[in-house]
Design a protein around this motif. Structure first.
Motif, PDB file in Angstrom:
ATOM      1  N   ASP A 240      -7.509  -2.409  11.796  1.00  0.00           N
ATOM      2  CA  ASP A 240      -8.529  -2.727  10.787  1.00  0.00           C
ATOM      3  C   ASP A 240      -8.118  -2.369   9.354  1.00  0.00           C
ATOM      4  O   ASP A 240      -8.905  -2.550   8.425  1.00  0.00           O
ATOM      5  N   MET A 241      -6.891  -1.868   9.177  1.00  0.00           N
ATOM      6  CA  MET A 241      -6.415  -1.642   7.809  1.00  0.00           C
ATOM      7  C   MET A 241      -6.354  -2.963   7.045  1.00  0.00           C
ATOM      8  O   MET A 241      -5.964  -3.996   7.604  1.00  0.00           O
ATOM      9  N   ARG A 242      -6.732  -2.954   5.770  1.00  0.00           N
ATOM     10  CA  ARG A 242      -6.599  -4.105   4.893  1.00  0.00           C
ATOM     11  C   ARG A 242      -5.377  -3.886   4.012  1.00  0.00           C
ATOM     12  O   ARG A 242      -5.292  -2.863   3.319  1.00  0.00           O
ATOM     13  N   LEU A 243      -4.428  -4.845   4.041  1.00  0.00           N
ATOM     14  CA  LEU A 243      -3.174  -4.681   3.315  1.00  0.00           C
ATOM     15  C   LEU A 243      -2.807  -5.966   2.580  1.00  0.00           C
ATOM     16  O   LEU A 243      -3.295  -7.054   2.917  1.00  0.00           O
TER      17      LEU A 243
ATOM     18  N   ALA B  24       0.838  -1.204   0.000  1.00  0.00           N
ATOM     19  CA  ALA B  24       0.000   0.000   0.000  1.00  0.00           C
ATOM     20  C   ALA B  24       0.871   1.252   0.000  1.00  0.00           C
ATOM     21  O   ALA B  24       1.821   1.362   0.780  1.00  0.00           O
TER      22      ALA B  24
ATOM     23  N   ARG C 256      -5.518  -8.236   7.613  1.00  0.00           N
ATOM     24  CA  ARG C 256      -6.129  -7.116   8.330  1.00  0.00           C
ATOM     25  C   ARG C 256      -5.305  -6.858   9.589  1.00  0.00           C
ATOM     26  O   ARG C 256      -4.892  -7.797  10.278  1.00  0.00           O
ATOM     27  N   VAL C 257      -5.056  -5.590   9.910  1.00  0.00           N
ATOM     28  CA  VAL C 257      -4.262  -5.233  11.089  1.00  0.00           C
ATOM     29  C   VAL C 257      -5.131  -5.366  12.339  1.00  0.00           C
ATOM     30  O   VAL C 257      -6.184  -4.737  12.448  1.00  0.00           O
TER      31      VAL C 257
ATOM     32  N   ILE D 160       2.053   3.677   3.273  1.00  0.00           N
ATOM     33  CA  ILE D 160       2.205   2.867   4.494  1.00  0.00           C
ATOM     34  C   ILE D 160       3.650   2.391   4.513  1.00  0.00           C
ATOM     35  O   ILE D 160       3.991   1.331   3.983  1.00  0.00           O
TER      36      ILE D 160
ATOM     37  N   ASP E  73       2.411   4.381  10.545  1.00  0.00           N
ATOM     38  CA  ASP E  73       1.385   4.573   9.517  1.00  0.00           C
ATOM     39  C   ASP E  73       0.250   3.562   9.625  1.00  0.00           C
ATOM     40  O   ASP E  73      -0.796   3.726   8.993  1.00  0.00           O
ATOM     41  N   LEU E  74       0.471   2.513  10.405  1.00  0.00           N
ATOM     42  CA  LEU E  74      -0.529   1.447  10.506  1.00  0.00           C
ATOM     43  C   LEU E  74      -1.673   1.834  11.435  1.00  0.00           C
ATOM     44  O   LEU E  74      -1.462   2.494  12.457  1.00  0.00           O
ATOM     45  N   GLN E  75      -2.870   1.409  11.076  1.00  0.00           N
ATOM     46  CA  GLN E  75      -4.058   1.612  11.902  1.00  0.00           C
ATOM     47  C   GLN E  75      -4.798   0.283  12.029  1.00  0.00           C
ATOM     48  O   GLN E  75      -4.800  -0.529  11.095  1.00  0.00           O
TER      49      GLN E  75
END
Length: 732
Positions: A658-661, A646, A711-712, A649, A654-656
């Protein structure tokens, strides 16, 4: 004249018995095992046997053949150990027919050592001192536990010898009990019983050492931890052992001492009317606490370590295999970039064959941030050499470099250029090695690293074989396991991968050729030297002109070596030269020539395999030949695919949640999988988060090199840890 004692020779290896045992353990026929043993003993390699001797072994695959080879090796080691033990006991003139029978029939290494223990030369012990004091007869009396015909005091008084440091009857009884305790502790049946108790009901405990809490913070979960011996996972046990090796943790075996002591007293004291019964009860306690418990702990911990090592080595070998067999990007001109900050990014260009063309250093990252000059330099290299691939190492400054290259590709409309980030684990070790120096003597170590990064994208297998597998970084506790077994397993895996893919003998480096069946490092170098002196090989048969490459080595290696555009079209296939006559017969059957048959699916489908079976080649070989003719030299590796990280990122911050990566699996362990999502720190998908259904083994779900959607779940900035999940990803 003194007569010399004749030393007996003991032969404890019974091939028929070993074959039966291996066949049962591996789950194959005795005939297959016996033939495999004969082939191995004749100097044949596992890849050769698996591919070209299927009829003989009953089509055993490499895994089954390795199991037979390992079991055979263990059986021979056990037989040698038995012979050594029998010789030692015989020289002591203590070998009885019954003891010899027990030793010769023993199939367990641990039990064998227990049988030998009473006869094994040992350090000076309390029992040794007691024997020197003349207390063995008293100990024998205690061991026999027969009713006395006189008082205990008079019995003990006979052994009071002040001149031997036995001043009174109590000292005599203590010394004799020390001998009894040692005899009991060396009883094979008793030791085996206690090991079984520990295995079934014991616990392995770990505690932090005094004053080490702060230094041992990474082992916090093991500060006061215990698990059942028969249920502790291998990765947790190895973690405990690492903490112990670093001097931070203490590992111990915990049993129900009261229960064990009571059972031992029932087992060892058979005459409860014996006058010294109270002393024997205390001796049982001493025997257990001072001798048996520590010996049992050592045995159980060693067994757990061996099992854990085995599990870890299997994981490492599987991951290594997947990395070695990662899809190659192919023979395209490639730029390799070894990222850096202060010293800049080292750039190297290699052509489609991997030949080094040019290098440069650019500074698109802090502190210089000279992006304009970097763009100009990189664009020039791309244009001059018609570059199609850009390979970026995933170490320090990789994301910053990746962002710079992405911007360049977009702004310059370089639609034909593909950018990929690759693992650079071990690249620095290779670039400083003697091999790298010999390959690129006039280049700086950092440029060699960039070349290696380019080669890893073009053909991971050909480049990674140059590096010690332990340095590639796809293992679980690889530095904690048995290094001899690890090396053996990894060398096997590399050999298997190289031979399954096949090697172009006119392009391969010596390190790659060294892993081809039957060759090895010395012969590989001779092949390269011959090629350098005489030009490219024009046929497989020409290999026999290489010094020291005899008929046996040729037999083993020929089928795995490829010669493109040679005199014989079959030389670029997996068909072994010994079977060329079969292909010739097939071509004659179709009124065609060999050249027409190679790669022609339509023609090969007209042939009936059964018609070509003879006394040399059975149906499996004929079927393999037909498959190879349909697709000669087929590469078993999957299609090349690129993960897309992404944009924006680049680091942990930079990670949050529920992020999808999208990411690439870099390592698979028993407890989950690590994934590179492009932030300099791999995230962990715990085994419980790998799928929406129950997962018994992470390797059943993912493999090293897989491109996955995640997903984070959680980001721990302080400990630099990322928790990821694949649950419900596919459904979204």
């Amino acid at each position: 004249m003194e007569s010399k004692m004749v030393t007996k020779k003991f032969d404890c290896f019974d091939l028929d018995k070993v074959v039966r045992q291996i066949a049962k353990a591996v789950g194959v026929s005795e005939k297959s095992v016996r033939t495999t043993v004969e082939l191995l003993d004749s100097g044949n390699t596992i890849p050769f046997i698996a591919r070209y001797r299927k009829e003989a072994t009953g089509t055993l695959d490499e895994i089954a053949l390795r199991s037979v080879e390992d079991a055979l090796s263990r059986a021979r080691e056990l037989a040698d150990r038995k012979a050594t033990i029998l010789k030692s006991i015989d020289q002591q003139e203590l070998l009885t027919p019954e003891l010899q029978r027990q030793i010769e029939s023993c199939n367990d290494k641990q039990t064998l050592e227990s049988l030998y223990l009473p006869f094994k030369p040992k350090r000076r012990t309390r029992a040794t001192v007691a024997r020197e004091q003349g207390l063995q007869p008293l100990a024998d009396l205690l061991l026999n536990q027969e009713k006395l015909n006189r008082s205990t005091g008079s019995v003990l008084q006979e052994f009071v010898r002040p001149e031997l440091d036995v001043p009174d009857t109590q000292a005599a009884l203590r010394g004799a009990c020390d001998i009894v305790a040692e005899v009991w502790s060396e009883d094979a049946e008793t030791r085996q019983w206690l090991v079984e108790q520990a295995t079934n009901d014991g616990q392995i405990a770990s505690h932090v050492k005094r004053g080490k809490k702060e230094a041992a913070s990474k082992f916090e979960m093991y500060f006061d931890h215990r698990e059942s011996v028969n249920r502790i996972p291998s990765h947790r046990f190895l973690a405990m052992k690492r903490g112990e090796a670093e001097g931070l943790l203490r590992i111990s075996l915990e049993l129900d001492d009261q229960y064990v002591t009571r059972k031992l007293q029932q087992k060892l004291i058979h005459n409860h009317q014996f006058e010294f019964c109270d002393a024997l009860r205390q001796t049982v306690v001493d025997c257990y606490e001072r001798l048996l418990l520590s010996a049992t702990e050592s045995t159980v911990v060693q067994s757990l370590k061996e099992d854990a090592d085995g599990d870890a080595i299997i994981v490492f070998a599987k991951n290594l295999r997947e990395l070695l067999l990662a899809p190659p990007a192919g023979p395209r001109v490639t730029v390799g970039i070894d990222p850096g900050f202060r010293t800049g990014c080292k750039v190297a260009v290699v052509d489609g064959t991997g030949k080094f063309l040019a290098h440069a250093t650019i500074y698109p990252t802090p502190p210089r941030n000279d992006t304009e000059a970097a763009k100009k330099t990189l664009c020039k290299l791309i244009t001059e050499h018609d570059v199609k691939l850009i390979s970026i190492g995933n170490g320090t400054a990789s994301r910053e470099t990746d962002t710079f290259v992405s911007t360049l590709v977009r702004e310059e409309s370089l639609k034909d250029v593909t950018k990929v980030m690759v693992s650079e684990s071990g690249a620095s070790i290779y670039s400083a090695s003697d091999l790298a120096v010999s390959e690129y003597p006039d280049l700086d170590v950092t440029v060699r690293g960039a070349i290696s990064i380019a080669h890893r994208l073009q053909d991971p297998l050909a480049e990674l074989v140059k590096i010690d597998p332990k340095s590639i970084g796809v293992g679980q506790y690889q530095h904690d396991v048995n290094q001899t077994l690890l090396k053996k397993s990894l060398v096997r895996e590399v050999e298997s991968c190289v031979n399954s893919v096949g090697v172009d003998v006119n392009l391969a480096s010596a390190p790659l050729l060294a892993h081809v069946a039957g060759i090895g490092p010395k012969l590989a170098q001779k092949i390269v030297d011959y090629r350098d002196a005489n030009g490219r090989f024009k046929s497989r048969q020409e290999l026999l002109s290489v010094p020291k490459l005899g008929k046996k080595a040729f037999e083993q290696c020929a089928g795995f070596l490829r010669i493109l555009n040679g005199r014989q079209p079959l030389d670029n296939s997996a068909v072994h030269p010994e079977s060329y006559y079969i292909v010739k017969a097939m071509a004659t059957k179709l009124a065609a020539d060999t050249q027409q048959l190679v790669g022609n699916v339509t023609l090969s489908e007209k042939l009936n395999a059964n018609e070509f079976v003879d006394d040399k080649s059975g149906l499996p070989t004929i079927q393999d030949i037909l498959s190879e003719l349909a697709k000669p030299g087929r590469d078993p590796r999957s299609e090349f695919k690129v993960a897309r990280f992404a944009e924006g990122i680049d680091q942990l911050q930079d990670l949050q949640v529920d992020m999808r990566l999208e990411g690439v699996v870099t390592n698979v362990t028993k407890f989950g999988a690590f994934v590179d999502i492009g932030v300099h720190q791999d995230g962990l998908i715990h085994i419980s988060q790998l799928a929406d259904t129950y997962v018994a083994d992470p390797s059943d779900i993912v493999s090293v090199g897989d491109v996955v959607q995640v997903r984070v779940l959680e980001v721990d900035l302080d400990r630099k840890r990322i928790a990821l999940s694949r649950k419900q990803i596919d459904a979204e």
